[in-house]
Design a protein around this motif. Structure first.
Motif, short mmCIF file in Angstrom:
data_model
loop_
_atom_site.label_atom_id
_atom_site.label_comp_id
_atom_site.label_asym_id
_atom_site.label_seq_id
_atom_site.Cartn_x
_atom_site.Cartn_y
_atom_site.Cartn_z
N ASP A 30 0.52 -1.54 0.47
CA ASP A 30 -0.01 0.21 -0.17
C ASP A 30 0.61 1.21 -0.21
O ASP A 30 0.90 2.68 -0.28
N TYR A 31 1.74 0.84 0.93
CA TYR A 31 2.82 2.70 0.89
C TYR A 31 3.85 2.46 0.01
O TYR A 31 4.67 3.13 -0.21
N ASN A 32 3.56 1.71 -1.47
CA ASN A 32 4.48 1.57 -2.64
C ASN A 32 3.78 1.80 -3.43
O ASN A 32 3.64 1.64 -4.51
N LEU A 35 -1.59 -2.54 -4.67
CA LEU A 35 -3.05 -2.89 -4.96
C LEU A 35 -2.58 -4.27 -3.76
O LEU A 35 -2.32 -4.49 -3.25
N VAL A 36 -4.42 -3.63 -2.62
CA VAL A 36 -4.51 -4.53 -2.06
C VAL A 36 -5.57 -5.61 -1.49
O VAL A 36 -6.99 -4.95 -2.54
N ARG A 183 -2.73 3.64 -6.13
CA ARG A 183 -2.32 4.83 -7.08
C ARG A 183 -3.55 5.59 -7.10
O ARG A 183 -3.21 6.24 -7.86
N ALA A 184 -4.20 4.26 -7.79
CA ALA A 184 -5.50 5.14 -8.57
C ALA A 184 -6.32 5.80 -7.75
O ALA A 184 -7.40 6.53 -8.03
N ALA A 235 7.10 5.72 -7.10
CA ALA A 235 7.34 4.34 -5.94
C ALA A 235 6.91 3.32 -7.15
O ALA A 235 7.51 3.22 -8.06
N LEU A 236 7.68 2.46 -5.24
CA LEU A 236 7.70 0.67 -6.60
C LEU A 236 6.90 0.46 -7.84
O LEU A 236 6.82 -0.68 -7.90
N ARG A 237 4.88 0.50 -7.22
CA ARG A 237 4.49 0.11 -7.92
C ARG A 237 4.46 0.89 -10.02
O ARG A 237 3.74 0.30 -10.25
#
Ligand code: GLA
Length: 376
Positions: A30-32, A35-36, A183-184, A235-237
């Protein structure tokens, strides 16, 4: 006489609730901006409240924590500590966001174990926020309440957590998992009813003492941020699964490389799990749980022996998949099992724990439940 009347000497104005959660998959993404996929639990924090006119918030608990009170005008980050930092943080953030909340008498009750990785902190923040807003008839979008609760946890309590737990507590619905794209900032309710397929989701609290959890969480987050900076992404995303090997070859530190591999592969597993659930292939989600656990154990390094023994035992006893859930270093595992095998799998875990001289684990009802609401 009700507990509220006993403590405050008058009838309450209303009752609010906010649940705990387990995350099905997508841990530490989540902090990247990842998706959760959490579900809310039947276990929850309940707050019975009445409005006060003097700008003072008085919080009592049904347990041994006693009564604390604070003046809304004199709140600043860290001004109230311990468990009361959460209700104080919720009041602080609502004032910061210019909501015209006032003083209140609040009685906090809970059937949500704390320290079990089930998000009792987020539930307490969210329950306090909806109660303080509800007492003044202020209506706020649930996702906005979640964002405020996260801000309170980050800035008032000082814990650098992501947004998953607060969103789960505010936005989950009964019978669904919440597919949340950070992110979205978009959500989708994914029907999740294992019983309809002859399956059960076991949630087992392994009762491991949380060891160094706060410092380790912050360290994991920092490694991820360092990696994103080295790779030149926000971010890593931003690292696509297809580009993972290339990204790993550009990182110098082996530990950081493994942290990145967890995050990028975990985001991929969430996408795969959601696709399978949408296709009605719930049994096939099991192996993704198991792969997620291996990644959290070997690459992210946040499991403890109790979590690994519970997962390994569940799998050996026939679970379709199993993994730790939550922040790590203790807390709970989840296991997807044929319903007919659930009792035998729980017994196997208890036996393995006894053999390892671990505390006796407990299981929880994992019925996907609704997010925060007013009860009366
Ligand atoms: C804790 C945090 C969440 C999330 C999980 C790990 O629960 O509060 O924001 O990072 O850990 O997935």
């Amino acid at each position: 006489m009700s507990k509220f009347v006993e403590v405050f000497g008058a009838e309450p104005d209303g009752v609010w609730r906010a649940p705990g959660r387990v995350n099905l998959i997508g841990e530490h993404t989540d902090y990247n901006d990842g998706l959760v996929l959490p579900i809310a639990l039947p276990n929850q924090i309940t707050i019975t409240g009445s409005a006060r006119t003097d700008g003072v918030v008085v919080v009592a608990t049904a347990g041994q924590d006693g009564i604390i009170s604070f003046d809304l005008d004199s709140l600043s980050p860290g001004s109230v500590g311990d468990w009361a930092a959460y209700p104080a943080g919720a009041a602080w953030v609502l004032r910061e966001a210019q909501y015209e909340i006032g003083g209140a008498n609040l009685l906090v009750e809970s059937d949500l174990p704390s320290g079990a990785g089930l998000s009792s902190s987020a539930a307490l923040l969210c329950a306090t926020a909806v109660a303080l807003l509800g007492l003044r008839d202020i209506s706020v979008d649930p996702a906005e309440v979640a964002r405020l609760a996260q801000r309170a946890e980050n800035q008032y309590v000082g814990a650098p957590v992501g947004l998953m737990d607060q969103m789960a507590s505010m936005c989950c619905t009964a019978g669904h998992a919440l597919y949340f794209d950070i992110r979205a900032m978009s959500t989708d309710q994914i029907p999740f009813d294992p019983a309809a397929d002859g399956l059960a989701l076991l949630v087992v609290d392994v009762k491991a003492p949380h060891r160094h959890v706060d410092g380790e969480y912050a360290a994991r987050r920092q490694s991820c941020e360092q990696a994103a900076a080295e790779l030149g992404v926000p971010a890593l995303r931003s690292i696509a699964f297809e580009d993972l090997d290339d990204a790993l070859s550009r990182l110098s530190d082996d530990v950081v490389r493994r942290r990145v591999r967890h995050v990028v592969t975990e985001i991929r597993r969430v996408e795969e799990a959601v696709a399978l659930m949408r296709a009605g292939r719930l049994r096939d989600v099991g192996p993704l749980f198991t792969a997620s656990h291996a990644s959290l154990r070997d690459d992210f390094e946040i499991t403890v022996p109790e979590l690994d023994v519970a997962v390994d035992t569940a799998l050996a006893a026939g679970a379709l998949g199993a993994r730790m859930t939550g922040g790590g270093f203790g807390g709970c595992i989840i296991a997807l099992v044929e319903s007919s095998e659930a009792p035998a799998i729980l017994t196997a875990i208890e036996k393995a724990f006894a053999e390892n001289t671990f505390p006796t684990p407990t299981s929880l009802d994992a019925t996907p439940s609704p997010g925060a609401s007013r009860i009366s």
